[in-house]
Design a protein around this motif. Structure first.
Motif, short mmCIF file in Angstrom:
data_model
loop_
_atom_site.label_atom_id
_atom_site.label_comp_id
_atom_site.label_asym_id
_atom_site.label_seq_id
_atom_site.Cartn_x
_atom_site.Cartn_y
_atom_site.Cartn_z
N PRO A 111 17.46 73.67 17.84
CA PRO A 111 16.31 74.44 18.34
C PRO A 111 15.19 73.61 18.94
O PRO A 111 15.11 72.40 18.73
CB PRO A 111 15.82 75.16 17.08
N ARG A 112 14.35 74.32 19.69
CA ARG A 112 13.07 73.76 20.15
C ARG A 112 12.05 74.03 19.04
O ARG A 112 11.80 75.17 18.68
CB ARG A 112 12.61 74.43 21.44
N ALA A 113 11.47 72.96 18.50
CA ALA A 113 10.55 73.08 17.36
C ALA A 113 9.14 72.74 17.79
O ALA A 113 8.90 71.75 18.48
CB ALA A 113 10.99 72.16 16.23
N LEU A 114 8.19 73.55 17.36
CA LEU A 114 6.76 73.27 17.51
C LEU A 114 6.25 72.87 16.14
O LEU A 114 6.34 73.65 15.18
CB LEU A 114 6.02 74.50 18.02
N VAL A 115 5.72 71.64 16.03
CA VAL A 115 5.33 71.10 14.73
C VAL A 115 3.84 70.76 14.74
O VAL A 115 3.39 69.93 15.54
CB VAL A 115 6.15 69.84 14.38
N PHE A 116 3.09 71.41 13.87
CA PHE A 116 1.69 71.05 13.64
C PHE A 116 1.69 70.03 12.50
O PHE A 116 2.06 70.36 11.38
CB PHE A 116 0.88 72.29 13.27
N GLN A 117 1.26 68.81 12.79
CA GLN A 117 1.48 67.74 11.83
C GLN A 117 0.25 66.85 11.69
O GLN A 117 -0.57 66.72 12.58
CB GLN A 117 2.68 66.89 12.25
N GLY A 118 0.17 66.22 10.49
CA GLY A 118 -0.90 65.27 10.20
C GLY A 118 -0.34 63.87 10.07
O GLY A 118 0.73 63.54 10.58
N SER A 119 -1.07 63.04 9.33
CA SER A 119 -0.77 61.60 9.30
C SER A 119 0.57 61.27 8.66
O SER A 119 1.18 60.25 8.99
CB SER A 119 -1.89 60.86 8.55
N TYR A 120 1.06 62.09 7.73
CA TYR A 120 2.35 61.79 7.10
C TYR A 120 3.49 61.79 8.13
O TYR A 120 4.43 61.00 8.04
CB TYR A 120 2.66 62.82 6.01
N ILE A 121 3.40 62.69 9.12
CA ILE A 121 4.44 62.74 10.15
C ILE A 121 4.03 61.90 11.36
O ILE A 121 4.87 61.22 11.96
CB ILE A 121 4.74 64.19 10.58
N ASN A 122 2.76 61.93 11.72
CA ASN A 122 2.31 61.13 12.86
C ASN A 122 2.67 59.66 12.68
O ASN A 122 3.05 58.98 13.63
CB ASN A 122 0.79 61.24 13.04
#
Length: 439
Positions: free
Chosen positions: A263-274
């Motif tokens: 899939p095409r995923a839209l991810v709202f992310q903070g420092s753990y993923i950034n």
């Protein structure tokens, strides 16, 4: 020339006395920074104490951030739950799988390594998660997973380096938990395997943003098939709106996963993923579009309209639950459009008002003057529905707007619908037929 003593009679006036005194002293005392570092090292070597404004020692040499005040569940968490419930309903109504991800702090996972005499209490977390359960929000809590890894000898947090985040090993397991959650609804989501990565060791010799010396290795994961990742970020980043403090945006296409119809995923992310988790999401989705979360999540429908994702992830770390990162007022007032098809029985009144079109290289923004009393607005186009958000123009006049990819733009059948829920009326503008697109 050396800075003169600002306290002497006849000295030139200064804008900031503190800065002037700091300059006066530091310019006349040589090796001042070395003296401070020497004092810090002496306390470490002689007494096992960390004299540092940011870090503190726990047991067995573990390093944590300075211990703060114990947090309690309050109105802020209620507002956060309200926002998540709105997002969950919005996604459920549109058949978009959604998952919220809670990332625990190092202190929550390694509570038995905290400084002697300090009792860490995160009961608010369990109360928050209970509220999510009550409201049927789909979420992943990585707390238990991280603790289980530690108990099985898997070092998902470094002992010293990076007191606030997991390492790549933790990110590998944490992001797989997210992918496994989504795979239940989207079977083509890919779960990362260890052998897909080249794993090396990096030596860290100081703590981050510090000269405090350490000697610690940490695992670094690099995807072996990196050449199959296409970086689209620069083609979109300048045109995607973000909060001025939280600017991260990235767009990657994984050609291997595209072939598997991931899939095409839209991810709202903070420092753990950034910082680390991104490299595992790159390998899990066909398209991976990431936006700094925090204040940007309040414009949720803006990003969904632009990218029309197959699934949505919202990741937040334990330490970010404060107004510093998420606006309590914004979350309290957070409201998303109901599904348009639920309004089909409303009376329809045609309109013919000015509609503005603003185009950039990748996107087109369409605005329509707001009708008094209307709570929601929709852009209907090419058998698709785009939820509009209310904004103010430079004259403080209210407009509804939607930003869409140019490839999704179809003026020939475009309509703008504004809805007055109290009166049960839909105000319809036949955009192209009225010829009122203005560039």
């Amino acid at each position: 020339m050396l800075t003169e003593n600002p306290l002497l009679p006849g000295a030139e006036p200064v804008e900031d006395l503190t800065d002037a005194l700091e300059n006066f002293v530091s310019e006349r005392i040589g090796l001042r920074d070395h003296m401070i570092l020497g004092y810090t090292l002496a306390n470490d070597y002689l007494f096992g104490e960390m004299v540092h404004p940011t870090y503190t020692y726990g047991k067995d040499g573990y390093v944590f951030f300075k211990m703060g005040k114990v947090k309690k569940y309050d109105e802020f968490e209620d507002a956060f739950v309200h926002m998540l419930v709105e997002i969950q309903k919005y996604c459920d109504d549109r058949n978009i799988p959604f998952v919220f991800v809670f990332e625990p702090s190092k202190t929550s996972v390694l509570y038995d390594k905290l400084p002697e005499g300090y009792r860490y209490n995160n009961e608010w977390v369990q109360e928050f998660l209970n509220k999510l359960d009550e409201n049927e929000v789909n979420y992943v809590d990585n707390s238990g997973l991280m603790r289980s890894c530690i108990e099985n000898g898997i070092q998902v947090f470094n002992v010293k380096y990076n007191a606030g985040h997991w390492n790549d090993m933790g990110a590998f397991y944490g992001m797989n938990a997210v992918l496994e959650n989504l795979k239940k609804k989207i079977p083509t989501v890919h779960i990362n395997q260890m052998d897909e990565y080249q794993i090396t060791q990096k030596l860290n010799t100081t703590l981050p943003v510090s000269e405090f010396p350490i000697h610690e290795y940490e695992p670094i994961f690099e995807l072996k098939n990196q050449e199959n990742i296409i970086n689209m970020t620069e083609k979109y980043a300048n045109e995607v709106e973000r909060d001025h403090q939280y600017r991260h945006f990235a767009y990657f296409i994984n050609t291997d996963r595209e072939k598997e119809k991931a899939p095409r995923a839209l991810v709202f992310q903070g420092s753990y993923i950034n910082g680390m988790g991104y490299k595992f999401l790159q390998n899990g989705f066909g398209e991976y579009i990431s936006v700094h979360d925090y204040q940007n999540i309040l414009n949720f429908e803006y990003y969904v309209n632009m990218f029309k994702p197959d699934c949505v992830v919202f990741d937040a770390a334990e330490y970010t639950f404060s107004d510093t990162y998420f606006s309590s007022e914004g979350m309290t007032n957070f409201k998303l459009n109901p599904l348009y098809t639920t309004l089909e029985n409303y009376d329809t009144k045609n309109m013919d008002s000015k509609v503005l079109e603003e185009s950039s290289e990748k996107f087109t923004k369409i605005k329509a003057a707001a009708v008094d009393g209307c709570e929601y607005a929709y852009l209907l186009m090419n058998d698709d529905v785009f939820d509009m958000r209310k904004v103010l123009d430079e004259n403080d006049e209210e407009y509804w707007e939607a930003t869409v990819l140019k490839e999704n733009l179809s003026k020939s059948d475009a309509q703008i619908i504004q809805v007055n829920m109290n009166d049960g009326v839909k105000y319809c503008e036949y955009v192209n037929a009225a010829g009122n697109f203005i560039k």
